[in-house]
Design an enzyme around this catalytic site. Structure first.
Site, PDB file in Angstrom:
ATOM      1  CE  LYS A 112     -49.878  -1.109   8.280  1.00 29.18           C
ATOM      2  NZ  LYS A 112     -49.678  -2.050   7.134  1.00 29.18           N
ATOM      3  NE  ARG A 145     -55.071  -4.693  10.641  1.00 31.30           N
ATOM      4  CZ  ARG A 145     -53.387  -4.581  10.783  1.00 31.30           C
ATOM      5  NH1 ARG A 145     -53.036  -3.806  11.659  1.00 31.30           N
ATOM      6  NH2 ARG A 145     -52.675  -5.397  10.045  1.00 31.30           N
ATOM      7  NE  ARG A 174     -42.722  -8.373   7.849  1.00 30.62           N
ATOM      8  CZ  ARG A 174     -43.899  -7.768   7.883  1.00 30.62           C
ATOM      9  NH1 ARG A 174     -44.133  -6.565   8.088  1.00 30.62           N
ATOM     10  NH2 ARG A 174     -45.145  -8.586   7.866  1.00 30.62           N
ATOM     11  NE  ARG A 227     -45.579 -10.161  11.099  1.00 29.22           N
ATOM     12  CZ  ARG A 227     -46.189  -8.835  10.983  1.00 29.22           C
ATOM     13  NH1 ARG A 227     -45.529  -7.760  11.023  1.00 29.22           N
ATOM     14  NH2 ARG A 227     -47.373  -8.965  10.549  1.00 29.22           N
ATOM     15  NE  ARG A 279     -50.463 -10.076   7.190  1.00 33.46           N
ATOM     16  CZ  ARG A 279     -49.233 -10.118   7.079  1.00 33.46           C
ATOM     17  NH1 ARG A 279     -48.493 -11.204   6.544  1.00 33.46           N
ATOM     18  NH2 ARG A 279     -48.586  -8.865   7.357  1.00 33.46           N
TER      19      ARG A 279
HETATM   20  P1  AP5 Z   1     -43.127  -3.206   6.968  1.00 34.39           P
HETATM   21  O1  AP5 Z   1     -42.563  -1.706   7.391  1.00 34.39           O
HETATM   22  O2  AP5 Z   1     -42.806  -4.448   8.085  1.00 34.39           O
HETATM   23  O3  AP5 Z   1     -44.720  -3.101   6.751  1.00 34.39           O
HETATM   24  P2  AP5 Z   1     -45.898  -3.017   7.486  1.00 34.39           P
HETATM   25  O4  AP5 Z   1     -46.691  -1.976   6.301  1.00 34.39           O
HETATM   26  O5  AP5 Z   1     -45.570  -2.394   8.741  1.00 34.39           O
HETATM   27  O6  AP5 Z   1     -46.375  -4.422   7.372  1.00 34.39           O
HETATM   28  P3  AP5 Z   1     -47.081  -5.320   8.327  1.00 34.39           P
HETATM   29  O7  AP5 Z   1     -46.903  -6.715   7.670  1.00 34.39           O
HETATM   30  O8  AP5 Z   1     -46.417  -5.170   9.784  1.00 34.39           O
HETATM   31  O9  AP5 Z   1     -48.392  -4.826   8.374  1.00 34.39           O
HETATM   32  P4  AP5 Z   1     -49.717  -5.604   8.827  1.00 34.39           P
HETATM   33  O10 AP5 Z   1     -50.639  -4.418   8.831  1.00 34.39           O
HETATM   34  O11 AP5 Z   1     -50.078  -6.884   7.938  1.00 34.39           O
HETATM   35  O12 AP5 Z   1     -49.341  -6.273  10.191  1.00 34.39           O
HETATM   36  P5  AP5 Z   1     -49.397  -6.030  11.600  1.00 34.39           P
HETATM   37  O13 AP5 Z   1     -48.091  -6.470  12.503  1.00 34.39           O
HETATM   38  O14 AP5 Z   1     -49.756  -4.479  11.774  1.00 34.39           O
HETATM   39  O15 AP5 Z   1     -42.264  -3.448   5.726  1.00 34.39           O
HETATM   40  C1  AP5 Z   1     -42.349  -4.743   5.044  1.00 34.39           C
HETATM   41  C2  AP5 Z   1     -40.926  -5.106   4.361  1.00 34.39           C
HETATM   42  O16 AP5 Z   1     -40.896  -4.499   3.316  1.00 34.39           O
HETATM   43  C3  AP5 Z   1     -39.918  -5.214   5.414  1.00 34.39           C
HETATM   44  O17 AP5 Z   1     -38.956  -6.143   5.212  1.00 34.39           O
HETATM   45  C4  AP5 Z   1     -39.145  -3.731   5.076  1.00 34.39           C
HETATM   46  O18 AP5 Z   1     -38.012  -3.955   5.190  1.00 34.39           O
HETATM   47  C5  AP5 Z   1     -39.453  -3.473   3.512  1.00 34.39           C
HETATM   48  N1  AP5 Z   1     -39.692  -2.225   3.240  1.00 34.39           N
HETATM   49  C6  AP5 Z   1     -40.573  -1.330   3.764  1.00 34.39           C
HETATM   50  N2  AP5 Z   1     -40.794  -0.149   3.279  1.00 34.39           N
HETATM   51  C7  AP5 Z   1     -39.896  -0.377   2.208  1.00 34.39           C
HETATM   52  C8  AP5 Z   1     -39.574   0.508   1.091  1.00 34.39           C
HETATM   53  N3  AP5 Z   1     -40.118   1.884   0.953  1.00 34.39           N
HETATM   54  N4  AP5 Z   1     -38.845   0.202  -0.029  1.00 34.39           N
HETATM   55  C9  AP5 Z   1     -38.294  -0.998   0.232  1.00 34.39           C
HETATM   56  N5  AP5 Z   1     -38.533  -1.997   1.082  1.00 34.39           N
HETATM   57  C10 AP5 Z   1     -39.380  -1.518   2.391  1.00 34.39           C
HETATM   58  O19 AP5 Z   1     -50.730  -6.837  12.145  1.00 34.39           O
HETATM   59  C11 AP5 Z   1     -50.418  -8.290  12.280  1.00 34.39           C
HETATM   60  C12 AP5 Z   1     -51.815  -8.965  12.603  1.00 34.39           C
HETATM   61  O20 AP5 Z   1     -51.998  -8.446  13.832  1.00 34.39           O
HETATM   62  C13 AP5 Z   1     -52.870  -8.404  11.684  1.00 34.39           C
HETATM   63  O21 AP5 Z   1     -53.071  -9.478  10.661  1.00 34.39           O
HETATM   64  C14 AP5 Z   1     -54.282  -8.716  12.559  1.00 34.39           C
HETATM   65  O22 AP5 Z   1     -54.366 -10.194  12.822  1.00 34.39           O
HETATM   66  C15 AP5 Z   1     -53.451  -8.176  14.055  1.00 34.39           C
HETATM   67  N6  AP5 Z   1     -53.855  -6.780  14.206  1.00 34.39           N
HETATM   68  C16 AP5 Z   1     -52.961  -5.775  14.302  1.00 34.39           C
HETATM   69  N7  AP5 Z   1     -53.603  -4.759  14.687  1.00 34.39           N
HETATM   70  C17 AP5 Z   1     -54.785  -5.171  14.663  1.00 34.39           C
HETATM   71  C18 AP5 Z   1     -56.032  -4.253  14.732  1.00 34.39           C
HETATM   72  N8  AP5 Z   1     -55.941  -2.717  14.780  1.00 34.39           N
HETATM   73  N9  AP5 Z   1     -57.207  -4.629  14.633  1.00 34.39           N
HETATM   74  C19 AP5 Z   1     -57.396  -6.015  14.741  1.00 34.39           C
HETATM   75  N10 AP5 Z   1     -56.303  -7.083  14.280  1.00 34.39           N
HETATM   76  C20 AP5 Z   1     -54.919  -6.463  14.406  1.00 34.39           C
END
Ligand code: AP5
Length: 215
Positions: A13, A89, A128, A161, A172
């Protein structure tokens, strides 16, 4: 236009949002990035969010929705083209977003669902690396930086991270399946859900997303 990016942790994402932002001039709002910034600055919100994030649990709806509502209204962003990454979410958050937007006669235009398989997710999250300074995303195999441990864009230090360890990733995923996956149906019922094959490389995923948004 308002877009929400949905999908399991590590589906890509943030990576897609970064590319779309460059191509289409969207504002990128990532609740994960905002919460990590609050943690880094040791604010009250950051302290509260830390215990949830480190365990891979969701931060309570009320806190996250207030954060988004403030960001949209007090910064005058609500009328702009926005990509929401990691929000909504839960069903409550999805309903709250509809409410906030509809009060200004706006709505979500597309929900892009990045569908990825578990084996791909685990490899992506464990490999990552993130720039401590500008937040740019890398992967030690798929998208390595030119110099080990150093950001190509700003020369900042790359780090792993704290929630990208196998145990937290498992939690997660469970939380995603239980609380977030059901909102796919919420957007499907509104005919806004578009499914992307996120197992593909970043360029292919970007092309498919652009096809939908420009089409
Ligand atoms: P990346 O683009 O970083 O993936 P992502 O889907 O953004 O993954 P996240 O781990 O950031 O999502 P998440 O939803 O768990 O975490 P968030 O920060 O939102 O890609 C991952 C890796 O793959 C990278 O190394 C990239 O280079 C590689 N890659 C990407 N696409 C690729 C492709 N097509 N091909 C090859 N390689 C690729 O949330 C973290 C925490 O915050 C949550 O656990 C929760 O505690 C809290 N939180 C956040 N939002 C909320 C909410 N709305 N409500 C409640 N709690 C929340």
């Amino acid at each position: 236009m308002k877009i929400v990016l949905l999908g399991p942790p590590g589906a890509g994402k943030g990576t897609l949002a970064g590319s779309l932002k460059d191509k289409l001039n969207f504002i990128h709002i990532s609740t994960g990035d905002i919460l990590r910034e609050e943690m880094k600055n040791n604010t009250h919100l950051g302290q509260e969010a830390k215990s949830y994030i480190e365990k891979g649990e969701l931060v309570p709806d009320e806190l996250v929705t207030r954060l988004i509502e403030n960001k949209l209204l007090s910064n005058g962003l609500i009328g702009k083209d926005i990509m929401f990454d990691g929000f909504p979410r839960t069903q409550n958050q999805a309903e709250d977003l509809d409410r906030i937007l509809s009060e200004k006669n706006m709505c979500v235009d597309y929900a892009l669902y990045l569908k990825a398989s578990l084996s791909v997710i685990i490899k992506r999250l464990t490999g990552r690396r993130v720039c401590r300074n500008c937040g740019a995303l890398y992967h030690i195999i798929n998208m390595p930086p030119k110099k080990d441990g150093i950001c190509d864009k700003c020369s900042g230090e790359l780090y792993q991270r704290a929630d990208d360890n196998e145990e937290t990733i498992k939690n997660r995923m469970d939380v995603y399946n239980q609380s977030t996956a059901p909102i796919l149906e919420f957007y499907e019922k509104q005919n806004k859900l578009k499914v992307l094959n996120a197992d593909e490389g970043a360029a292919e995923v970007l092309k498919a997303a652009l096809g939908i948004l420009n089409g």
